[in-house]
Design an enzyme around this catalytic site. Structure first.
Site, PDB file in Angstrom:
ATOM      1  CG  ASP A   1     101.979   3.143  21.314  1.00 20.34           C
ATOM      2  OD1 ASP A   1     103.146   3.376  21.643  1.00 20.34           O
ATOM      3  OD2 ASP A   1     101.266   3.956  20.694  1.00 20.34           O
TER       4      ASP A   1
ATOM      5  CG  ASP B   1     105.548   0.556  24.372  1.00 20.07           C
ATOM      6  OD1 ASP B   1     106.656   0.868  24.832  1.00 20.07           O
ATOM      7  OD2 ASP B   1     105.076   1.084  23.345  1.00 20.07           O
TER       8      ASP B   1
ATOM      9  CD  GLU C   1     110.542  -0.145  25.177  1.00 19.29           C
ATOM     10  OE1 GLU C   1     110.537  -0.888  24.190  1.00 19.29           O
ATOM     11  OE2 GLU C   1     110.210   1.053  25.153  1.00 19.29           O
TER      12      GLU C   1
END
Length: 175
Positions: free
Chosen positions: A139, A8, A67
């Site tokens: 996160d 991420d 992502e």
């Protein structure tokens, strides 16, 4: 067996999560956050690259999932996020790993069941799906969700590919 590194990316905090996919089940390996601080931006990018390179060397993932960039309100933030993703992708590619990209909506849909899930819902489902004793930081949970998304979608893609192959070879008939 696949070892999936989920990332991420962020310009201040980059989350990472590693899961092992074996016989259709995901097992937690490790997760955490790379805290980048307020230093010069090029040094933060270097830190992402170096930390992920070391993580890859230590845990030997077989694939990376990350992502995709989403449209942000602030163009400067979107550019920085893209550069953080770039540093992470280069670390993976330098190690010879395939990189798979998923939108935030795909990740949430895969893990929570709705593309509109919030961070708390993602944290809760990651904790449940991996049987964790505690809730990971947001996160890190997002990175684990990205890894789980790849595990779920790669399994579906493999099943669809097997069905298509069977159909082409005449073993499976259309109705």
């Amino acid at each position: 067996m696949a070892v999936i590194l989920g990332i991420d990316p962020g310009s201040r905090i980059t989350g990472f999560g590693i899961v092992k996919l074996q016989a259709g089940c995901c097992e937690y390996v490790t997760s955490g956050c790379i805290r980048l601080g307020d230093g010069p931006f090029p040094e933060r990018l270097q830190k992402i690259f170096q930390y992920l390179s070391e993580l890859i060397a230590q845990y030997q993932p077989t694939v990376v999932s990350i992502e995709q960039v989403f449209l942000a309100r602030n163009p400067d933030s979107a550019l920085k996020l893209g550069q953080a993703r770039g540093a992470a992708i280069v670390a993976a590619v330098n190690a010879g790993l395939a990189v798979n990209e998923y939108s935030a909506r795909q990740v949430k849909q895969s893990v929570v069941g709705t593309g509109a899930a919030d961070k708390k819902q993602v944290q809760h489902m990651v904790t449940q799906l991996l049987g964790l004793g505690g809730t990971p930081q947001a996160d890190a949970a997002d990175a684990l969700a990205i890894a789980l998304c790849h595990a779920h979608l790669s399994g579906v893609q493999q099943q669809l590919g097997n069905a298509a192959l069977a159909m082409r070879s005449g073993r499976l008939r259309r109705r």
